[in-house]
Design an enzyme around this catalytic site. Structure first.
Site, PDB file in Angstrom:
ATOM      1  N   HIS A   1      86.100 -29.216  15.740  1.00  0.00           N
ATOM      2  CA  HIS A   1      86.525 -30.368  16.550  1.00  0.00           C
ATOM      3  C   HIS A   1      87.864 -30.874  16.020  1.00  0.00           C
ATOM      4  O   HIS A   1      87.916 -31.710  15.125  1.00  0.00           O
ATOM      5  CB  HIS A   1      85.435 -31.453  16.502  1.00  0.00           C
ATOM      6  CG  HIS A   1      85.706 -32.628  17.395  1.00  0.00           C
ATOM      7  ND1 HIS A   1      84.713 -33.474  17.827  1.00  0.00           N
ATOM      8  CD2 HIS A   1      86.848 -33.104  17.959  1.00  0.00           C
ATOM      9  CE1 HIS A   1      85.235 -34.416  18.589  1.00  0.00           C
ATOM     10  NE2 HIS A   1      86.539 -34.218  18.684  1.00  0.00           N
TER      11      HIS A   1
ATOM     12  N   HIS B   1      91.884 -31.666  17.564  1.00  0.00           N
ATOM     13  CA  HIS B   1      92.903 -31.693  18.626  1.00  0.00           C
ATOM     14  C   HIS B   1      94.229 -31.360  17.963  1.00  0.00           C
ATOM     15  O   HIS B   1      94.673 -32.111  17.091  1.00  0.00           O
ATOM     16  CB  HIS B   1      92.962 -33.079  19.266  1.00  0.00           C
ATOM     17  CG  HIS B   1      91.636 -33.533  19.812  1.00  0.00           C
ATOM     18  ND1 HIS B   1      91.272 -33.356  21.124  1.00  0.00           N
ATOM     19  CD2 HIS B   1      90.569 -34.120  19.202  1.00  0.00           C
ATOM     20  CE1 HIS B   1      90.048 -33.830  21.307  1.00  0.00           C
ATOM     21  NE2 HIS B   1      89.590 -34.294  20.151  1.00  0.00           N
TER      22      HIS B   1
ATOM     23  N   HIS C   1      83.429 -34.038  25.091  1.00  0.00           N
ATOM     24  CA  HIS C   1      83.243 -35.254  24.310  1.00  0.00           C
ATOM     25  C   HIS C   1      82.265 -36.146  25.080  1.00  0.00           C
ATOM     26  O   HIS C   1      82.445 -36.353  26.287  1.00  0.00           O
ATOM     27  CB  HIS C   1      84.561 -36.016  24.173  1.00  0.00           C
ATOM     28  CG  HIS C   1      85.533 -35.426  23.191  1.00  0.00           C
ATOM     29  ND1 HIS C   1      85.919 -34.120  23.220  1.00  0.00           N
ATOM     30  CD2 HIS C   1      86.201 -36.001  22.152  1.00  0.00           C
ATOM     31  CE1 HIS C   1      86.780 -33.907  22.234  1.00  0.00           C
ATOM     32  NE2 HIS C   1      86.972 -35.030  21.567  1.00  0.00           N
TER      33      HIS C   1
ATOM     34  N   GLU D   1      80.795 -40.947  22.322  1.00  0.00           N
ATOM     35  CA  GLU D   1      81.641 -41.456  21.230  1.00  0.00           C
ATOM     36  C   GLU D   1      81.711 -42.971  21.417  1.00  0.00           C
ATOM     37  O   GLU D   1      81.203 -43.725  20.604  1.00  0.00           O
ATOM     38  CB  GLU D   1      83.035 -40.810  21.302  1.00  0.00           C
ATOM     39  CG  GLU D   1      84.019 -41.301  20.237  1.00  0.00           C
ATOM     40  CD  GLU D   1      85.429 -40.723  20.412  1.00  0.00           C
ATOM     41  OE1 GLU D   1      85.750 -40.206  21.496  1.00  0.00           O
ATOM     42  OE2 GLU D   1      86.228 -40.812  19.442  1.00  0.00           O
TER      43      GLU D   1
ATOM     44  N   ASP E   1      88.798 -34.100  13.989  1.00  0.00           N
ATOM     45  CA  ASP E   1      89.274 -34.755  15.219  1.00  0.00           C
ATOM     46  C   ASP E   1      90.806 -34.811  15.282  1.00  0.00           C
ATOM     47  O   ASP E   1      91.423 -33.933  15.870  1.00  0.00           O
ATOM     48  CB  ASP E   1      88.647 -36.153  15.352  1.00  0.00           C
ATOM     49  CG  ASP E   1      88.402 -36.568  16.794  1.00  0.00           C
ATOM     50  OD1 ASP E   1      88.603 -35.729  17.699  1.00  0.00           O
ATOM     51  OD2 ASP E   1      88.001 -37.719  17.031  1.00  0.00           O
ATOM     52  N   ASP E   2      91.390 -35.861  14.708  1.00  0.00           N
ATOM     53  CA  ASP E   2      92.847 -36.051  14.735  1.00  0.00           C
ATOM     54  C   ASP E   2      93.312 -36.423  13.331  1.00  0.00           C
ATOM     55  O   ASP E   2      93.619 -37.588  13.043  1.00  0.00           O
ATOM     56  CB  ASP E   2      93.194 -37.173  15.729  1.00  0.00           C
ATOM     57  CG  ASP E   2      92.657 -36.880  17.118  1.00  0.00           C
ATOM     58  OD1 ASP E   2      93.289 -36.093  17.837  1.00  0.00           O
ATOM     59  OD2 ASP E   2      91.576 -37.415  17.459  1.00  0.00           O
TER      60      ASP E   2
END
Ligand code: HPA
Ligand code: ZN
Length: 341
Positions: free
Chosen positions: A19, A21, A199, A202, A280-281
């Site tokens: 996961h 991005h 997603h 969340e 994630d980020d």
């Protein structure tokens, strides 16, 4: 476990990132460098002032900044440099497999060709495979704040590159944009051979997780924190062996949880859900894979066995072949069996 030992243990675990991005791995230093060579003026006058803006009270506040950052990406070289920087970083953390998201619409909506984006990413991934021994899968995400019609256009544009794309995902602003909005485009994506993830849960309610499972037919849920609100859903996840790709530092940064001690991963593991940990980020949320493992382990007092299970779960939930999964899981087990803490 002593904290220094914990760090050392985590560093050595062979890890899979499911996961991530790629636009969220855009470190401010590289962002300024690329902005300069593309003659784009960022709204912030230094790396420090940009970093100071990284304070979010919800998902949307983050997305607003994330999309601004991505605007400096124009040329194939930019996407290549972004991806290569990510791969070299995670190589240093012993990540051996990545399944990464990219958001084509963030770029095509600015007039950047789909081919420019994917060529840059793909060339870096191939170099990573050859030189860093990092295996990979590539997932194209539809932006859920846009229409399904726009997603269909993206699907169409992707077909020229379908050999390089393993799956589709669904990201961006969750509340008010339920999975049901994308039912037809997910069905069409599956017909083109793409695997499906989304997603869900969340910020959005537990119903969105049900929709992702029942209407979109996804094989994994990205995040899915909210499943703890619904025992029947938990049983469904266990029965169908649906993984949740959790992102602890992201959850704290976006106020999905108040503090790391509240993170659901341990409860989910103990219930037998195929829970995994990812970043994630990472450029925005304060850490890559190791930092996510470390902060979670520290706050929840995870044991060596929990960490072993998390690492195994990630390979289990990956899209690698069974033989490749077995090989990676053996190397996780060998690592823990021979680790003397
Ligand atoms: N949630 C939804 N969309 C996103 C995220 C996220 O955490 N990161 C990048 N796009
Ligand atoms: Zn995400």
């Amino acid at each position: 476990m002593e904290l220094l030992k914990l760090k050392e243990l985590i560093q050595g675990i062979p890890k899979a990132e499911l996961h991530l991005h790629i636009e969220g791995s855009f470190e401010p230093e590289l962002m300024f460098e690329i902005a300069k060579r593309n003659n784009i003026k960022l709204e912030y006058d230094s790396v420090d002032s940009l970093k100071k803006a990284y304070k979010f009270s919800n998902l949307q506040e983050f997305l607003d900044i994330y999309y601004i950052g991505a605007q400096v990406l124009l040329h194939e070289q930019d996407f290549y440099d972004l991806t290569w920087a990510y791969l070299t970083k995670v190589h240093s953390q012993n990540v051996v497999h990545v399944e990464l998201f990219f958001d084509p619409q963030t770029h095509t909506d600015r007039g950047v060709d789909f081919g420019v984006v994917i060529n840059g990413i793909y060339k870096a991934l191939e170099k990573g495979r050859q030189e860093l021994n990092i295996s990979y899968k590539l997932i194209m995400s539809y932006l859920r704040h846009l229409s399904e019609e726009e997603a269909f256009k993206t699907l169409e544009a992707s077909l020229l590159y379908s050999d390089w794309i393993d799956g589709v995902g669904l990201d961006s602003s969750e509340k008010g944009n339920p999975p049901s909005k994308f039912e037809r485009v997910f069905e069409a994506s599956a017909k083109h051979g793409y695997s499906l993830v989304a997603h869900a849960g969340e910020e959005g309610p537990v119903e969105y997780i049900w929709e992702a499972l029942n209407l979109l037919n996804v094989v994994r849920i990205d995040h899915g924190n909210r499943c703890l609100d619904d025992e029947a859903l938990i049983q469904e996840l266990i029965e169908k062996n649906i993984a949740l790709t959790l992102c602890p530092l992201s959850n704290v940064a976006l106020k999905v949880i108040h503090k790391m001690e509240d993170h659901p991963v341990l409860t989910l593991l103990e219930k037998g859900v195929l829970a995994t940990i990812h970043s994630d980020d990472p450029a925005y949320f304060g850490g890559y894979m190791n930092e996510n493992y470390y902060e979670t382990a520290r706050a929840l007092h995870l044991t060596e066995n929990h960490l072993r299970q998390l690492a195994i779960n990630a390979f289990e939930a990956s899209w690698l072949s069974q033989a490749e999964k077995d090989k990676n899981i053996s190397s996780v087990n060998n690592y823990f069996d021979s680790y003397i803490g």
